[in-house]
Design an enzyme around this catalytic site. Structure first.
Site, mmCIF file in Angstrom:
data_model
loop_
_atom_site.group_PDB
_atom_site.id
_atom_site.type_symbol
_atom_site.label_atom_id
_atom_site.label_comp_id
_atom_site.label_asym_id
_atom_site.label_seq_id
_atom_site.Cartn_x
_atom_site.Cartn_y
_atom_site.Cartn_z
ATOM 1 N N GLU A 170 -18.714 -56.313 -30.484
ATOM 2 C CA GLU A 170 -18.889 -54.867 -30.318
ATOM 3 C C GLU A 170 -20.330 -54.415 -30.498
ATOM 4 O OE1 GLU A 170 -16.089 -52.648 -32.650
ATOM 5 O OE2 GLU A 170 -14.403 -53.359 -31.491
ATOM 6 N N GLU A 378 -9.310 -58.097 -29.886
ATOM 7 C CA GLU A 378 -8.751 -57.205 -30.921
ATOM 8 C C GLU A 378 -7.854 -56.155 -30.278
ATOM 9 O OE1 GLU A 378 -11.539 -55.251 -33.598
ATOM 10 O OE2 GLU A 378 -12.741 -57.072 -33.721
#
Ligand code: BG6
Length: 478
Positions: A170, A378
Site C-alpha cells: 500500500e 487483503e
C-alpha cells in the site's frame, strides 16, 4: 452480468490470510532489532488510539508456532506476513543481524513443514528510523539502494522456499497518510514532498522487482495496492467526471506506474497545474518500465462514491479512528470531488463501506486495464468482537462480509479475471495502526486490550470454522 453457473475456483487457489510485522510480532527491541519509524511515531501523544503501540502486539514473535498450528488445523493454504527491515538491518544497512534473520528462517520453515505457502511482504511501513534520521527516508534516492540491498539478502536467503513476494504494501496509503495527512510517520503535511517521496518509492519498487528478475528468482513478485474503486453518486455528468478524475488521481496514478511504467495523463496534468508534480530525472521512466511486476496485489476493503467538488469546496477531513459510527469528517479534493455516502450500501462502525460487488468491480477494472494476474493480498472486516463466558466468538457479521466477498471473487473469475489467491485480513486479531486493539479483524481472537492487558490467549471465532469449510470445499460452500 448474472450467470446460470459460476466457474469453480482453480484447484491450486491460494486460500490465505495475512498480517504485518509491526501489527503482530511485538518483541520490538529483542534479538538486536533496531527501531523503526513506527516504534518512534507511536510515542508522539495523540497519534494513535489511546496511545496503543506494537511493542508487545499479539506476541507472534514468541508464539508463531502456536499460530501456525492453528493455521494448519484450519487448513490454510497460504500465509502472508511481512519482514521487519530493522530485524535484518537494525540501522537499515550495514551488517546483517543474524538473530533477526533467523526468526524469519524459522517462520518460513515452520510454515513449509506445515504445508502452508509463505507469501512474504518486503515492506509493510516499518522503515528503519536510522534511514529516516540520516537522509529522510523515502524523500532521498539513497533509500533505493538500501531497499534493494535489504531485499537481496532476503531473496538469497529464501530462494526456492518463498515463491510469492510482495514488494511494497500500500504505497498509496503510507505515502498519503505520511506526507499529506500526518497520521503516519513522518507526520508531514506537504503535497509537493508527498509526490516527490512517492516517485522515489516507485523507483525503489521497480528496482527491487528488476533485481528479483535479474537474480532469476523462482516465483513471482508484485506490489500490493490499496484499491478503492470510485463511483459517481448519480448520472449527472459533472459527478461522473468527478469519479473518473478521482480514479485517475487515486488509483491509476499508482497502478499505471506499476503495470506500464507510466503516469496517467490527467492526474499528472492536474499535479503540474497544482505545482506538485514529482521531479523526473533522466532514466527514471525507463527504470519504471523495467520493473514490471508478475502480478498485481490488491488490498480491497471498500468503494468510494463522489460528487463534484468546486475549488472552494471541502478539503481533506479526519478519518473515524474511534469506532463511533458516523464520526468521520467530510472529505474531498477541491476542484475535483467530494466523497458522499452511498445510499445502496451499509457501513462498519469505522465508517468503511461494505460493498462486495465493489471487489468484483475492482478485479474487473484492473483486468481490463492491465491484463495481469491478481493476488488479493487483503480483504476483511474490522469490528468489535465479544467473547462469551464459554470463550466463543459469534462473528456472523464477519462471516457475512467474507462470504459475500468470496462470492464476488468467484463471479469475477467467471467473468474472466485471473485470481491467484485470496488473503483475508487478518489471521489473528492484531494492532490496527490508528485504531488500537478494539478494531478486530482476525479468525483467531486474541485476549488483549488497549492497555496491552490480557493473557494473549488465542480463541477460535466462528469465522475460523467457516473458513475451514470454505477451504475444505475449495470455495463450493460459502
Ligand atoms: C491495510 C493495511 O491498509 O488495511 C493493514 O495494509 C491494515 O496493515 C488494514 O491493518 C486495515 O486497516 P485498519 O486501519 O483498520 O487497521
Amino acid at each position: 452480468m448474472e450467470y446460470k453457473q459460476l466457474k469453480a475456483f482453480p484447484k491450486d487457489f491460494l486460500w490465505g490470510s495475512a498480517s504485518a510485522a509491526y501489527q503482530v510480532e511485538g518483541a520490538w527491541n529483542e534479538d538486536g532489532k533496531g527501531p523503526s519509524v513506527w516504534d518512534e511515531f507511536v510515542k508522539i501523544p495523540g497519534k494513535t488510539f489511546k496511545g496503543t503501540n506494537g511493542e508487545l502486539a499479539v506476541d507472534h514473535y514468541h508464539r508463531y508456532k502456536e499460530d501456525i498450528a492453528l493455521m494448519k488445523e484450519q487448513g490454510l493454504k497460504a500465509y502472508r506476513f511481512s519482514i521487519a527491515w530493522t530485524r535484518i538491518f537494525p540501522n537499515g544497512r550495514g551488517e546483517i543481524n543474524q538473530a533477526g534473520l533467523d526468526f524469519y528462517i524459522n517462520l518460513v520453515d515452520e510454515l513449509i513443514a506445515n504445508g502452508i505457502e509463505p507469501l512474504v511482504t518486503l515492506y509493510h511501513w516499518d522503515l528503519p528510523q536510522a534511514l529516516q534520521d540520516e537522509y529522510m527516508g523515502w524523500e532521498s534516492r539513497q533509500v533505493i539502494d538500501d531497499f534493494v540491498n535489504y531485499a537481496t539478502v532476503l531473496f538469497e536467503t529464501f530462494r526456492g522456499k518463498v515463491k510469492y513476494w510482495i514488494s511494497l504494501n500500500e504505497q498509496n496509503i503510507f505515502i498519503q497518510l505520511g506526507y499529506l495527512m500526518a497520521v503516519h510517520p513522518p507526520a508531514v503535511v506537504d503535497p509537493k514532498r508527498m509526490y516527490e517521496a512517492n516517485h522515489i518509492a516507485n523507483l525503489a519498487n521497480a528496482s527491487v522487482i528488476k533485481k528479483f528478475h535479474e537474480m532469476d528468482m523462482p516465483g513471482q513478485i508484485g506490489p500490493s495496492f490499496a484499491y478503492t474503486p470510485n463511483y459517481s453518486f448519480d448520472s449527472n455528468p459533472l459527478n461522473v467526471l468527478a469519479a473518473e478524475d478521482t480514479e485517475d488521481i487515486m488509483a491509476n496514478f499508482w497502478l499505471d506506474v506499476y503495470a506500464w511504467g507510466e503516469y496517467p495523463i490527467f492526474a499528472m496534468n492536474y499535479l503540474k497545474e497544482q505545482g506538485v508534480a514529482p521531479t523526473i530525472e533522466p532514466g527514471d521512466m525507463a527504470l519504471l518500465k523495467e520493473g514490471k511486476p508478475d502480478f498485481l496485489g490488491v488490498n480491497y476493503y471498500q468503494t468510494a462514491t463522489h460528487v463534484f467538488n468546486p475549488l472552494n469546496g471541502v478539503g481533506m477531513g479526519k478519518m473515524n479512528t474511534s469506532g463511533k459510527k458516523g464520526s468521520s469528517e467530510e472529505t474531498g479534493m477541491p476542484g475535483v470531488s467530494k466523497k458522499v455516502a452511498n445510499p445502496f450500501i451499509d457501513r462498519t462502525n469505522w465508517d468503511w463501506e461494505i460493498d462486495p460487488q465493489g471487489l468484483r468491480i475492482a478485479l474487473r477494472r484492473m483486468t481490463s486495464r492491465y491484463r495481469m494476474p491478481i493476488l488479493i493480498t487483503e480483504n476483511g472486516l474490522g469490528e468489535y468482537d465479544k467473547i462469551t463466558e464459554t470463550n466463543e466468538i459469534h462473528d456472523d457479521y464477519r462471516i457475512n462480509y467474507l462470504s459475500s466477498h468470496v462470492k464476488a471473487i468467484q463471479e469475477a473469475i467467471t467473468d474472466g479475471v485471473t485470481v491467484l489467491g485470496y488473503c483475508t485480513w487478518s489471521y489473528t486479531d492484531l494492532l490496527s495502526w490508528l485504531n488500537g486493539y478494539q478494531k478486530r479483524y482476525g479468525f483467531v481472537y486474541v485476549d488483549q486490550d488497549e492497555t496491552q492487558n490480557g493473557s494473549l490467549t488465542r480463541y477460535k471465532k466462528d469465522s475460523y470454522y467457516w473458513y475451514q469449510n470454505v477451504i475444505a470445499t475449495n470455495g463450493e460452500e460459502l
